[in-house]
Design a protein around this motif. Structure first.
Motif, PDB file in Angstrom:
ATOM      1  N   VAL A  87      33.499 -12.599 -32.498  1.00 56.62           N
ATOM      2  CA  VAL A  87      34.085 -12.325 -31.251  1.00 56.62           C
ATOM      3  C   VAL A  87      32.999 -13.129 -30.380  1.00 56.62           C
ATOM      4  O   VAL A  87      31.822 -13.755 -30.750  1.00 56.62           O
ATOM      5  CB  VAL A  87      34.125 -11.048 -30.854  1.00 56.62           C
ATOM      6  N   HIS A  88      32.928 -13.126 -29.083  1.00 59.14           N
ATOM      7  CA  HIS A  88      32.189 -13.522 -27.931  1.00 59.14           C
ATOM      8  C   HIS A  88      31.388 -12.300 -27.437  1.00 59.14           C
ATOM      9  O   HIS A  88      32.110 -11.563 -27.006  1.00 59.14           O
ATOM     10  CB  HIS A  88      32.664 -14.257 -26.868  1.00 59.14           C
ATOM     11  N   ALA A  89      30.037 -12.314 -27.582  1.00 58.75           N
ATOM     12  CA  ALA A  89      29.257 -11.346 -27.025  1.00 58.75           C
ATOM     13  C   ALA A  89      29.274 -11.370 -25.538  1.00 58.75           C
ATOM     14  O   ALA A  89      29.407  -9.963 -24.935  1.00 58.75           O
ATOM     15  CB  ALA A  89      27.927 -11.400 -27.283  1.00 58.75           C
ATOM     16  N   SER A  90      29.708 -12.109 -24.682  1.00 60.02           N
ATOM     17  CA  SER A  90      30.122 -12.093 -23.400  1.00 60.02           C
ATOM     18  C   SER A  90      31.150 -11.138 -23.079  1.00 60.02           C
ATOM     19  O   SER A  90      31.403 -10.714 -21.996  1.00 60.02           O
ATOM     20  CB  SER A  90      29.995 -13.355 -22.639  1.00 60.02           C
ATOM     21  N   LYS A 117      32.322  -8.653 -42.296  1.00 61.82           N
ATOM     22  CA  LYS A 117      31.157  -8.710 -41.392  1.00 61.82           C
ATOM     23  C   LYS A 117      31.414  -9.149 -40.163  1.00 61.82           C
ATOM     24  O   LYS A 117      32.236 -10.168 -39.990  1.00 61.82           O
ATOM     25  CB  LYS A 117      29.956  -9.697 -41.825  1.00 61.82           C
ATOM     26  N   LEU A 118      31.163  -8.650 -39.098  1.00 60.76           N
ATOM     27  CA  LEU A 118      31.546  -8.998 -37.563  1.00 60.76           C
ATOM     28  C   LEU A 118      30.345  -9.341 -37.011  1.00 60.76           C
ATOM     29  O   LEU A 118      29.470  -8.742 -36.861  1.00 60.76           O
ATOM     30  CB  LEU A 118      32.076  -7.901 -37.070  1.00 60.76           C
ATOM     31  N   ILE A 119      30.434 -10.616 -36.319  1.00 57.83           N
ATOM     32  CA  ILE A 119      29.113 -11.260 -35.684  1.00 57.83           C
ATOM     33  C   ILE A 119      29.617 -11.628 -34.393  1.00 57.83           C
ATOM     34  O   ILE A 119      30.947 -11.885 -34.004  1.00 57.83           O
ATOM     35  CB  ILE A 119      28.676 -12.264 -36.504  1.00 57.83           C
ATOM     36  N   ALA A 120      28.767 -12.087 -33.313  1.00 56.34           N
ATOM     37  CA  ALA A 120      29.324 -12.404 -31.878  1.00 56.34           C
ATOM     38  C   ALA A 120      28.387 -13.616 -31.674  1.00 56.34           C
ATOM     39  O   ALA A 120      27.259 -13.949 -32.094  1.00 56.34           O
ATOM     40  CB  ALA A 120      28.797 -11.329 -30.922  1.00 56.34           C
ATOM     41  N   VAL A 121      29.110 -14.416 -30.744  1.00 58.62           N
ATOM     42  CA  VAL A 121      28.716 -15.824 -30.420  1.00 58.62           C
ATOM     43  C   VAL A 121      27.766 -15.501 -29.153  1.00 58.62           C
ATOM     44  O   VAL A 121      28.489 -14.677 -28.326  1.00 58.62           O
ATOM     45  CB  VAL A 121      29.877 -16.888 -30.144  1.00 58.62           C
ATOM     46  N   GLU A 144      16.211 -16.352 -23.189  1.00 56.63           N
ATOM     47  CA  GLU A 144      16.374 -14.945 -22.711  1.00 56.63           C
ATOM     48  C   GLU A 144      17.680 -14.487 -22.831  1.00 56.63           C
ATOM     49  O   GLU A 144      17.969 -13.125 -23.005  1.00 56.63           O
ATOM     50  CB  GLU A 144      15.869 -14.994 -21.396  1.00 56.63           C
ATOM     51  N   CYS A 145      18.701 -15.536 -22.441  1.00 58.05           N
ATOM     52  CA  CYS A 145      20.153 -15.078 -22.327  1.00 58.05           C
ATOM     53  C   CYS A 145      20.584 -14.960 -23.805  1.00 58.05           C
ATOM     54  O   CYS A 145      21.348 -13.893 -24.021  1.00 58.05           O
ATOM     55  CB  CYS A 145      20.934 -16.386 -21.801  1.00 58.05           C
ATOM     56  N   VAL A 146      20.248 -15.784 -24.757  1.00 59.61           N
ATOM     57  CA  VAL A 146      20.760 -15.383 -26.111  1.00 59.61           C
ATOM     58  C   VAL A 146      19.964 -14.100 -26.780  1.00 59.61           C
ATOM     59  O   VAL A 146      20.826 -13.336 -27.455  1.00 59.61           O
ATOM     60  CB  VAL A 146      20.335 -16.721 -26.927  1.00 59.61           C
ATOM     61  N   LEU A 147      18.938 -13.739 -26.347  1.00 60.95           N
ATOM     62  CA  LEU A 147      18.221 -12.680 -26.808  1.00 60.95           C
ATOM     63  C   LEU A 147      19.019 -11.383 -26.302  1.00 60.95           C
ATOM     64  O   LEU A 147      19.159 -10.445 -26.958  1.00 60.95           O
ATOM     65  CB  LEU A 147      16.725 -12.520 -26.539  1.00 60.95           C
ATOM     66  N   SER A 148      19.301 -11.535 -24.983  1.00 60.87           N
ATOM     67  CA  SER A 148      20.030 -10.303 -24.350  1.00 60.87           C
ATOM     68  C   SER A 148      21.319 -10.196 -24.996  1.00 60.87           C
ATOM     69  O   SER A 148      21.643  -8.911 -25.216  1.00 60.87           O
ATOM     70  CB  SER A 148      20.248 -10.662 -22.824  1.00 60.87           C
ATOM     71  N   TYR A 149      21.997 -11.108 -25.339  1.00 57.32           N
ATOM     72  CA  TYR A 149      23.198 -11.208 -26.025  1.00 57.32           C
ATOM     73  C   TYR A 149      23.078 -10.495 -27.402  1.00 57.32           C
ATOM     74  O   TYR A 149      24.043  -9.743 -27.873  1.00 57.32           O
ATOM     75  CB  TYR A 149      23.858 -12.544 -26.092  1.00 57.32           C
ATOM     76  N   ALA A 150      22.117 -11.177 -28.294  1.00 59.63           N
ATOM     77  CA  ALA A 150      21.898 -10.495 -29.668  1.00 59.63           C
ATOM     78  C   ALA A 150      21.573  -8.906 -29.456  1.00 59.63           C
ATOM     79  O   ALA A 150      22.216  -8.191 -30.200  1.00 59.63           O
ATOM     80  CB  ALA A 150      20.699 -11.166 -30.259  1.00 59.63           C
ATOM     81  N   GLN A 151      20.822  -8.496 -28.278  1.00 54.85           N
ATOM     82  CA  GLN A 151      20.532  -6.994 -28.287  1.00 54.85           C
ATOM     83  C   GLN A 151      21.786  -6.372 -28.116  1.00 54.85           C
ATOM     84  O   GLN A 151      22.023  -5.198 -28.503  1.00 54.85           O
ATOM     85  CB  GLN A 151      19.382  -6.813 -27.480  1.00 54.85           C
ATOM     86  N   LEU A 152      22.527  -6.935 -27.094  1.00 54.79           N
ATOM     87  CA  LEU A 152      23.937  -6.120 -26.866  1.00 54.79           C
ATOM     88  C   LEU A 152      24.785  -6.155 -27.991  1.00 54.79           C
ATOM     89  O   LEU A 152      25.442  -4.889 -28.278  1.00 54.79           O
ATOM     90  CB  LEU A 152      24.635  -6.835 -25.726  1.00 54.79           C
ATOM     91  N   ILE A 171      15.355 -13.627 -32.430  1.00 58.21           N
ATOM     92  CA  ILE A 171      16.563 -12.448 -32.631  1.00 58.21           C
ATOM     93  C   ILE A 171      15.992 -11.560 -33.466  1.00 58.21           C
ATOM     94  O   ILE A 171      16.250 -10.272 -33.151  1.00 58.21           O
ATOM     95  CB  ILE A 171      17.647 -13.259 -32.862  1.00 58.21           C
ATOM     96  N   HIS A 172      15.517 -11.736 -34.710  1.00 52.81           N
ATOM     97  CA  HIS A 172      15.091 -11.031 -35.909  1.00 52.81           C
ATOM     98  C   HIS A 172      13.927  -9.932 -35.126  1.00 52.81           C
ATOM     99  O   HIS A 172      14.086  -8.717 -35.388  1.00 52.81           O
ATOM    100  CB  HIS A 172      14.584 -11.695 -36.899  1.00 52.81           C
ATOM    101  N   SER A 173      13.343 -10.446 -34.267  1.00 56.08           N
ATOM    102  CA  SER A 173      12.038  -9.562 -33.906  1.00 56.08           C
ATOM    103  C   SER A 173      12.575  -8.549 -33.047  1.00 56.08           C
ATOM    104  O   SER A 173      12.126  -7.649 -32.666  1.00 56.08           O
ATOM    105  CB  SER A 173      10.981 -10.570 -33.226  1.00 56.08           C
TER     106      SER A 173
END
Length: 240
Positions: A87-90, A117-121, A144-152, A171-173
């Protein structure tokens, strides 16, 4: 890290896809990506065909809609037996949670043993920081934007994200070591980047802690696709 590169089957129809497979040994079981172009032309049947042939499938449809619609769509996709979908994380936490619920229900209803497995863009690898800021009006740095979406995405309970390998370590960290970073934008040094902006080579992706790589045109447009696949596979697995 998954030890097979995922081949992007970005073909206009089943006939073109079938021709591509003639370059590979019949017994070779691959990990492949089915995206919008092929799925919208051939429908779920092409996914079922690939799975019946023993291939693993990443179904790359990037769902993005209201939670109820995404839930219902994912419930259908969960019945296909794909290994990964997205899906899209946004779309937000509520949408992502609805997607996971629908996907798991569909898989259970169909009796599938393996949970998809379900992942987000996060941000497409064709997106630059300048594009993101000027066109999407997101006043952040790209990382910063990518990390925010990954945490979400992690908060929503999904398995990981689609991102550039350049962002995988961060992202892993910021999430956890088992959080999947599936990375398109993979090219060899001699390849043309095409419409991709944030690209790395297979061995660089490995060093950057990517878990999966998706490779399309460097393989599908090669004169000898199987040989190119083997070369990329060796680089990805750290073989000389």
């Amino acid at each position: 890290m998954n030890n097979q590169p995922i081949i992007a089957l970005d073909f206009p129809d089943r006939l073109s896809m079938s021709h591509f497979f003639t370059f590979f040994p019949k017994q070779e079981k691959l990990f492949v990506k089915v995206g919008m172009e092929l799925f919208y032309k051939e429908g779920p049947q092409v996914v079922e065909q690939l799975i019946d042939q023993g291939h693993s499938v990443f179904l790359d449809l990037k769902l993005h809609d209201i939670p109820h619609t995404v839930y219902r769509a994912m419930r259908n996709l969960g019945k296909l037996g794909v290994s990964i979908t997205n899906v899209h994380a946004s779309g937000g936490i509520e949408m992502m949670r609805a997607a996971k619920e629908g996907l798991l229900e569909g898989a259970q209803e169909s009796g599938k043993k393996e949970r998809p497995k379900l992942i987000a863009v996060t941000q497409l690898t064709s997106t630059s920081e300048e594009m993101m800021q000027k066109e999407q009006k997101i006043p952040l740095g790209l990382l910063e934007c990518v990390l925010s979406y990954a945490q979400l995405t992690a908060k929503a309970g999904l398995d990981g994200v689609v991102c550039s390998a350049l962002e995988a370590k961060d992202i892993h960290s910021q999430t956890h070591p088992d959080f999947i970073c599936l990375t398109p934008g993979i090219r060899l040094i001699e390849d043309n980047n095409g419409d991709q902006k944030r690209v790395v080579t297979p061995d660089q992706a490995r060093a950057l802690t990517a878990n999966y790589i998706v490779v399309g045109r460097p393989i599908t447009k090669a004169q000898q696709p199987y040989e190119k696949y083997q070369q990329i596979n060796q680089l990805w697995n750290g073989e000389k």
